[in-house]
Write an enzyme that holds these catalytic residues in place. Structure first.
Site, PDB file in Angstrom:
ATOM      1  N   ILE A  95      10.004   4.043  44.795  1.00 44.31           N
ATOM      2  CA  ILE A  95       8.936   4.752  44.347  1.00 44.31           C
ATOM      3  C   ILE A  95       8.000   5.887  44.880  1.00 44.31           C
ATOM      4  O   ILE A  95       8.471   5.658  45.953  1.00 44.31           O
ATOM      5  CB  ILE A  95       7.451   3.681  43.687  1.00 44.31           C
ATOM      6  CG1 ILE A  95       7.723   3.080  42.605  1.00 44.31           C
ATOM      7  CG2 ILE A  95       6.459   5.024  43.483  1.00 44.31           C
ATOM      8  CD1 ILE A  95       6.686   2.079  43.598  1.00 44.31           C
ATOM      9  N   TYR A 158      10.803  20.147  50.296  1.00 46.13           N
ATOM     10  CA  TYR A 158      10.842  19.303  50.773  1.00 46.13           C
ATOM     11  C   TYR A 158       9.513  18.763  50.949  1.00 46.13           C
ATOM     12  O   TYR A 158       8.548  18.042  49.871  1.00 46.13           O
ATOM     13  CB  TYR A 158      11.486  18.166  50.808  1.00 46.13           C
ATOM     14  CG  TYR A 158      11.642  16.775  50.454  1.00 46.13           C
ATOM     15  CD1 TYR A 158      12.826  16.380  49.949  1.00 46.13           C
ATOM     16  CD2 TYR A 158      11.124  15.443  51.382  1.00 46.13           C
ATOM     17  CE1 TYR A 158      13.401  14.857  49.429  1.00 46.13           C
ATOM     18  CE2 TYR A 158      11.627  14.258  51.026  1.00 46.13           C
ATOM     19  CZ  TYR A 158      12.292  14.216  49.522  1.00 46.13           C
ATOM     20  OH  TYR A 158      12.923  12.954  49.738  1.00 46.13           O
ATOM     21  N   LYS A 165       7.410  10.501  53.957  1.00 48.38           N
ATOM     22  CA  LYS A 165       7.997   9.426  54.120  1.00 48.38           C
ATOM     23  C   LYS A 165       7.656   9.514  55.454  1.00 48.38           C
ATOM     24  O   LYS A 165       8.227   8.635  56.017  1.00 48.38           O
ATOM     25  CB  LYS A 165       9.642  10.719  53.885  1.00 48.38           C
ATOM     26  CG  LYS A 165      10.126  10.519  52.831  1.00 48.38           C
ATOM     27  CD  LYS A 165      10.206   9.509  51.510  1.00 48.38           C
ATOM     28  CE  LYS A 165      10.645   9.576  50.493  1.00 48.38           C
ATOM     29  NZ  LYS A 165      10.864   7.796  49.131  1.00 48.38           N
ATOM     30  N   ARG A 195      21.906  11.679  43.383  1.00 46.28           N
ATOM     31  CA  ARG A 195      21.814  12.242  41.642  1.00 46.28           C
ATOM     32  C   ARG A 195      20.804  11.032  40.522  1.00 46.28           C
ATOM     33  O   ARG A 195      21.682  10.440  40.555  1.00 46.28           O
ATOM     34  CB  ARG A 195      22.978  12.706  40.957  1.00 46.28           C
ATOM     35  CG  ARG A 195      23.371  13.587  41.997  1.00 46.28           C
ATOM     36  CD  ARG A 195      24.967  14.176  40.933  1.00 46.28           C
ATOM     37  NE  ARG A 195      25.173  15.587  41.291  1.00 46.28           N
ATOM     38  CZ  ARG A 195      26.501  15.836  41.398  1.00 46.28           C
ATOM     39  NH1 ARG A 195      27.415  15.319  41.733  1.00 46.28           N
ATOM     40  NH2 ARG A 195      26.341  17.546  42.225  1.00 46.28           N
TER      41      ARG A 195
HETATM   42  P1  NAP Z   1      14.431   6.953  40.049  1.00 51.20           P
HETATM   43  O1  NAP Z   1      15.470   6.606  39.984  1.00 51.20           O
HETATM   44  O2  NAP Z   1      13.598   8.458  39.682  1.00 51.20           O
HETATM   45  O3  NAP Z   1      12.906   6.094  41.012  1.00 51.20           O
HETATM   46  C1  NAP Z   1      12.059   6.414  40.852  1.00 51.20           C
HETATM   47  C2  NAP Z   1      10.406   5.501  40.407  1.00 51.20           C
HETATM   48  O4  NAP Z   1       9.161   6.043  41.297  1.00 51.20           O
HETATM   49  C3  NAP Z   1      10.804   5.377  39.092  1.00 51.20           C
HETATM   50  O5  NAP Z   1      10.624   5.040  38.749  1.00 51.20           O
HETATM   51  C4  NAP Z   1       9.191   6.482  39.079  1.00 51.20           C
HETATM   52  O6  NAP Z   1       8.416   5.970  37.632  1.00 51.20           O
HETATM   53  C5  NAP Z   1       8.979   5.805  39.906  1.00 51.20           C
HETATM   54  N1  NAP Z   1       7.106   5.882  40.357  1.00 51.20           N
HETATM   55  C6  NAP Z   1       6.865   7.050  40.623  1.00 51.20           C
HETATM   56  N2  NAP Z   1       5.524   7.016  40.861  1.00 51.20           N
HETATM   57  C7  NAP Z   1       5.459   5.606  40.207  1.00 51.20           C
HETATM   58  C8  NAP Z   1       3.881   5.087  39.938  1.00 51.20           C
HETATM   59  N3  NAP Z   1       2.873   5.464  40.822  1.00 51.20           N
HETATM   60  N4  NAP Z   1       3.768   3.219  40.084  1.00 51.20           N
HETATM   61  C9  NAP Z   1       4.991   2.961  39.921  1.00 51.20           C
HETATM   62  N5  NAP Z   1       6.445   4.151  39.593  1.00 51.20           N
HETATM   63  C10 NAP Z   1       6.064   5.032  39.812  1.00 51.20           C
HETATM   64  O7  NAP Z   1      14.469   8.215  41.359  1.00 51.20           O
HETATM   65  P2  NAP Z   1      14.925   7.636  42.893  1.00 51.20           P
HETATM   66  O8  NAP Z   1      16.366   8.355  43.818  1.00 51.20           O
HETATM   67  O9  NAP Z   1      16.020   6.167  42.585  1.00 51.20           O
HETATM   68  O10 NAP Z   1      14.267   6.995  44.039  1.00 51.20           O
HETATM   69  C11 NAP Z   1      13.322   5.318  44.307  1.00 51.20           C
HETATM   70  C12 NAP Z   1      13.336   6.170  45.589  1.00 51.20           C
HETATM   71  O11 NAP Z   1      14.022   6.220  46.546  1.00 51.20           O
HETATM   72  C13 NAP Z   1      12.407   6.926  46.223  1.00 51.20           C
HETATM   73  O12 NAP Z   1      11.009   6.380  47.315  1.00 51.20           O
HETATM   74  C14 NAP Z   1      12.856   8.061  47.215  1.00 51.20           C
HETATM   75  O13 NAP Z   1      11.963   8.585  47.687  1.00 51.20           O
HETATM   76  C15 NAP Z   1      14.243   7.551  47.670  1.00 51.20           C
HETATM   77  N6  NAP Z   1      14.720   8.396  48.125  1.00 51.20           N
HETATM   78  C16 NAP Z   1      15.542   9.003  47.524  1.00 51.20           C
HETATM   79  C17 NAP Z   1      17.057   9.889  47.315  1.00 51.20           C
HETATM   80  C18 NAP Z   1      17.748  10.267  46.453  1.00 51.20           C
HETATM   81  O14 NAP Z   1      18.681  11.972  47.113  1.00 51.20           O
HETATM   82  N7  NAP Z   1      17.898   9.946  45.559  1.00 51.20           N
HETATM   83  C19 NAP Z   1      17.141   9.175  48.938  1.00 51.20           C
HETATM   84  C20 NAP Z   1      16.630   9.722  49.836  1.00 51.20           C
HETATM   85  C21 NAP Z   1      15.103   8.706  49.496  1.00 51.20           C
HETATM   86  P3  NAP Z   1       8.760   7.416  36.233  1.00 51.20           P
HETATM   87  O15 NAP Z   1      10.428   7.812  36.391  1.00 51.20           O
HETATM   88  O16 NAP Z   1       7.699   6.730  35.428  1.00 51.20           O
HETATM   89  O17 NAP Z   1       8.015   8.422  37.337  1.00 51.20           O
END
Ligand code: NAP
Length: 261
Positions: A95, A158, A165, A195
């Site tokens: 999240i 960022y 983070k 992505r």
């Molecule tokens: P994602 O598919 O958009 O997942 C993020 C999730 O967080 C979404 O389901 C979102 O729900 C949820 N969220 C946000 N606020 C919330 C809240 N108050 N309560 C409950 N859920 C909440 O994107 P992702 O990239 O897989 O992200 C997952 C994790 O990976 C994050 O911590 C992100 O920073 C980390 N990460 C991602 C990358 C990358 O390049 N993609 C790289 C390093 C780390 P909603 O859609 O309803 O907002």
């Protein structure tokens, strides 16, 4: 990917799956393949249909709405975990959120409201969910979250999410110290740029994505499947002895300043 590890009898809660591209889903897949029962929480009703489709026909799964910043929602979510599983082995926190305005301008312009929102959603919720999970976690239990290298180096735009983070990584160490005597481990996975919905909402993400792939030691991007494999290692007994760590799966992008000739 073929998984030979047997997690039948184990239970997991995965928080933060928006769709099939979510890193939370990439982590859930190998857990399910290994026979783990998995509950999922999603923030808003908007995501219910997507999660229902993903989990349809997957034995041992259930879904429940929970805004991770709501104590009431967390209380209800962990009551559901107790009702469905009776205990918990693995908790996955996937999240993050920062208001878009905080990622468009200069970091110096971050408002207190945007700072509080970003750190609350993206870092504090790891602490609050771990606290709710603690009474249910069995010895051998494990918590994993997702972080990004912008905690260590400046990544343009960022901004406050880099600070969030850094807080998440520090919180991982403090939680690991608190829960270690109960034989519960806490680690965070530093994933390369991938992505997903959250990533695409970061201004300038495509440039950042291209640069990471160009610079990475392996000469390519890491994949969500590779995040899933690392999570499987850290969550399961394969990772016993590893706690309080920030573990990178980014094809070696973070070790390089520029590509070799
Ligand atoms: P994602 O598919 O958009 O997942 C993020 C999730 O967080 C979404 O389901 C979102 O729900 C949820 N969220 C946000 N606020 C919330 C809240 N108050 N309560 C409950 N859920 C909440 O994107 P992702 O990239 O897989 O992200 C997952 C994790 O990976 C994050 O911590 C992100 O920073 C980390 N990460 C991602 C990358 C990358 O390049 N993609 C790289 C390093 C780390 P909603 O859609 O309803 O907002």
């Amino acid at each position: 990917m073929s998984v030979t590890i047997d997690l039948s009898g184990k239970t997991a809660l995965v928080m933060g799956v928006a769709n099939a591209r979510s890193l939370g889903w990439a982590i859930a897949e190998p857990l399910l393949q290994a026979g783990c029962r998995v509950g999922f929480s999603y923030q808003g009703e908007r995501l219910r249909g997507e999660l229902e489709k993903l989990t349809a026909g997957r034995e041992g799964t259930w879904i429940q709405q929970a805004d991770a910043t709501s104590e009431e929602d967390l209380t209800a979510l962990f009551a559901r975990v107790r009702e469905e599983f009776g205990h918990l082995d693995y908790l996955v926190h996937s999240i993050a959120y920062a208001p878009r305005a905080a990622m468009e301008g200069r970091f110096i312009a971050t408002t207190p409201e945007d700072w509080n929102t970003a750190l609350n959603v993206s870092a504090y919720t790891l602490v609050s969910t771990a606290r709710h999970a603690e009474p249910l976690l069995r010895p051998g239990g494990s918590i994993v979250s997702l972080t990004y290298h912008a905690s260590q180096q400046v990544v343009p735009k960022y901004n406050v999410m880099g600070v969030a983070k850094a807080a998440l990584e520090a919180a991982t160490r403090y939680l690991a110290a608190d829960l270690g005597k109960a034989d519960v481990r806490v680690n965070t996975i530093s994933a390369g740029a991938m992505r997903t919905v959250a990533a695409r909402s970061i201004p300038g993400f495509s440039g950042l994505y291209d640069e990471a792939g160009r610079r990475a030691a392996l000469g390519r991007h890491a994949t969500p499947e590779e995040v899933g494999k690392l999570a499987l290692f850290l969550l399961s007994d394969l990772g016993s002895g590893v706690t309080g760590q920030t573990v990178y799966v980014d094809a070696g992008a973070n070790i390089m300043t520029m590509p070799l000739e």
